[in-house]
Design a protein around this motif. Structure first.
Motif, PDB file in Angstrom:
ATOM      1  N   SER A 176      14.724  34.334  94.088  1.00 39.25           N
ATOM      2  CA  SER A 176      14.488  33.189  93.207  1.00 39.25           C
ATOM      3  C   SER A 176      13.802  32.060  93.958  1.00 39.25           C
ATOM      4  O   SER A 176      12.846  31.442  93.467  1.00 39.25           O
ATOM      5  N   GLU A 177      14.286  31.779  95.166  1.00 36.70           N
ATOM      6  CA  GLU A 177      13.694  30.707  95.966  1.00 36.70           C
ATOM      7  C   GLU A 177      12.249  31.028  96.338  1.00 36.70           C
ATOM      8  O   GLU A 177      11.353  30.171  96.245  1.00 36.70           O
ATOM      9  N   ALA A 178      12.001  32.282  96.743  1.00 34.34           N
ATOM     10  CA  ALA A 178      10.646  32.672  97.138  1.00 34.34           C
ATOM     11  C   ALA A 178       9.679  32.553  95.961  1.00 34.34           C
ATOM     12  O   ALA A 178       8.562  32.029  96.100  1.00 34.34           O
ATOM     13  N   ALA A 179      10.098  33.038  94.793  1.00 35.19           N
ATOM     14  CA  ALA A 179       9.232  32.989  93.617  1.00 35.19           C
ATOM     15  C   ALA A 179       8.981  31.553  93.179  1.00 35.19           C
ATOM     16  O   ALA A 179       7.855  31.184  92.818  1.00 35.19           O
ATOM     17  N   PHE A 180      10.013  30.723  93.221  1.00 35.97           N
ATOM     18  CA  PHE A 180       9.863  29.319  92.835  1.00 35.97           C
ATOM     19  C   PHE A 180       8.892  28.599  93.766  1.00 35.97           C
ATOM     20  O   PHE A 180       8.013  27.848  93.316  1.00 35.97           O
ATOM     21  N   ASN A 181       9.017  28.831  95.054  1.00 35.58           N
ATOM     22  CA  ASN A 181       8.137  28.185  96.023  1.00 35.58           C
ATOM     23  C   ASN A 181       6.683  28.613  95.852  1.00 35.58           C
ATOM     24  O   ASN A 181       5.759  27.886  96.238  1.00 35.58           O
ATOM     25  N   ALA A 182       6.470  29.796  95.248  1.00 35.60           N
ATOM     26  CA  ALA A 182       5.112  30.285  95.007  1.00 35.60           C
ATOM     27  C   ALA A 182       4.569  29.846  93.651  1.00 35.60           C
ATOM     28  O   ALA A 182       3.442  30.199  93.299  1.00 35.60           O
ATOM     29  N   GLY A 183       5.380  29.103  92.873  1.00 32.79           N
ATOM     30  CA  GLY A 183       4.889  28.563  91.614  1.00 32.79           C
ATOM     31  C   GLY A 183       5.488  29.150  90.359  1.00 32.79           C
ATOM     32  O   GLY A 183       5.100  28.762  89.246  1.00 32.79           O
ATOM     33  N   ALA A 184       6.435  30.079  90.483  1.00 33.92           N
ATOM     34  CA  ALA A 184       7.053  30.668  89.292  1.00 33.92           C
ATOM     35  C   ALA A 184       7.936  29.651  88.579  1.00 33.92           C
ATOM     36  O   ALA A 184       8.680  28.902  89.226  1.00 33.92           O
ATOM     37  N   GLU A 185       7.857  29.623  87.265  1.00 36.94           N
ATOM     38  CA  GLU A 185       8.668  28.714  86.456  1.00 36.94           C
ATOM     39  C   GLU A 185       9.778  29.446  85.696  1.00 36.94           C
ATOM     40  O   GLU A 185      10.723  28.817  85.228  1.00 36.94           O
ATOM     41  N   HIS A 186       9.658  30.763  85.574  1.00 40.71           N
ATOM     42  CA  HIS A 186      10.689  31.574  84.929  1.00 40.71           C
ATOM     43  C   HIS A 186      10.818  32.901  85.674  1.00 40.71           C
ATOM     44  O   HIS A 186       9.845  33.409  86.225  1.00 40.71           O
ATOM     45  N   LEU A 187      12.028  33.447  85.651  1.00 44.78           N
ATOM     46  CA  LEU A 187      12.279  34.800  86.117  1.00 44.78           C
ATOM     47  C   LEU A 187      12.529  35.688  84.907  1.00 44.78           C
ATOM     48  O   LEU A 187      13.068  35.237  83.885  1.00 44.78           O
ATOM     49  N   LEU A 188      12.173  36.946  85.017  1.00 46.08           N
ATOM     50  CA  LEU A 188      12.497  37.912  83.974  1.00 46.08           C
ATOM     51  C   LEU A 188      12.861  39.230  84.641  1.00 46.08           C
ATOM     52  O   LEU A 188      12.505  39.485  85.791  1.00 46.08           O
ATOM     53  N   LEU A 189      13.598  40.052  83.924  1.00 47.42           N
ATOM     54  CA  LEU A 189      14.015  41.343  84.456  1.00 47.42           C
ATOM     55  C   LEU A 189      14.500  42.223  83.319  1.00 47.42           C
ATOM     56  O   LEU A 189      14.729  41.767  82.196  1.00 47.42           O
ATOM     57  N   ASN A 190      14.630  43.515  83.616  1.00 48.88           N
ATOM     58  CA  ASN A 190      15.309  44.411  82.690  1.00 48.88           C
ATOM     59  C   ASN A 190      16.604  44.857  83.338  1.00 48.88           C
ATOM     60  O   ASN A 190      16.622  45.244  84.507  1.00 48.88           O
TER      61      ASN A 190
END
Length: 225
Positions: A182-196
């Motif tokens: 979550s931290e890595a994705a946020f630092n790269a600009g992600a605003e939402h996470l999704l998954l199955n």
């Protein structure tokens, strides 16, 4: 707002990226989009809007030629299975599509809880990360995060292939992997996470703010050996 179409598009992009990275391929047969994953020997069709014999036959022949262990069809819940039973497909697990917003406060809290047993590797800078858990040098779990490069202005990252060794389950490993990604994705600009998620796995994700937005379906064929 994250939609089911976003989830499906990101899942498809993830499998395409895996195929490209592992010597597989992506191809289409009469309105059906396929991905060949050589490491798992899976032939996957991603979210067709129509099941046709013209789409199935050449892909099944290709799966046989490549020695596939399984052929899977990922479907939106609103799409009928059509000819699949006639071709030997059986219904499989149902993906639970879940999403969660990322913000500085939630990521900061997760960062404070990170542990030394989690290692994070940027497989592709600002796009793919692998989080690996080890306990006393013993492998304990892993998961990936993927931020697709082209999203029509959306900033969504997917969490994929979460796995925790049976002997280390219910010890916080899944939470630690999720926090690191979550931290890595946020630092790269992600605003939402999704998954199955599976019905069992969704309990973990609900505890960390993920909400269910819909369910899908899968169908599977296992070629005779």
């Amino acid at each position: 707002m994250v939609t089911l179409a976003d989830c499906q598009r990101t899942q498809h992009a993830w499998f395409q990226a895996l195929a490209q990275a592992t010597g597989g391929r992506a191809f289409s047969t009469h309105k059906m989009d396929w991905v060949w994953l050589p490491e798992t020997r899976e032939m996957l069709c991603m979210f067709p809007t129509e099941i046709t014999a013209a789409g199935l036959k050449p892909a099944l022949s290709e799966a046989e030629r490549r020695g596939a262990s399984s052929v899977g069809i990922w479907l939106n819940a609103s799409v009928r299975e059509g000819l699949l039973p006639e071709y030997g497909f059986d219904p499989g697990w149902k993906p639970w599509w879940m999403t969660r917003a990322l913000d500085l406060e939630s990521v900061s809290k997760a960062s404070d809880a990170l542990e030394e047993r989690i290692g994070l590797t940027a497989v592709v800078d600002d796009q793919v990360w692998l989080a690996t858990a080890r306990i006393k040098e013993e492998w304990a779990g892993r998961s990936y995060a993927f931020l697709p490069p082209e999203q029509d202005g959306k900033h969504l990252a997917g969490i994929f292939d979460m796995e925790v060794a049976p002997e280390h389950r219910r010890s916080g490993i899944g939470t630690s992997l999720l926090n690191a990604l979550s931290e890595a994705a946020f630092n790269a600009g992600a605003e939402h996470l999704l998954l199955n998620a599976t019905p069992d796995g969704q309990r973990l994700y609900r505890q960390h703010g993920f909400e269910l937005i819909g369910k899908g379906q899968t169908w599977w064929f296992h070629p005779p050996r």
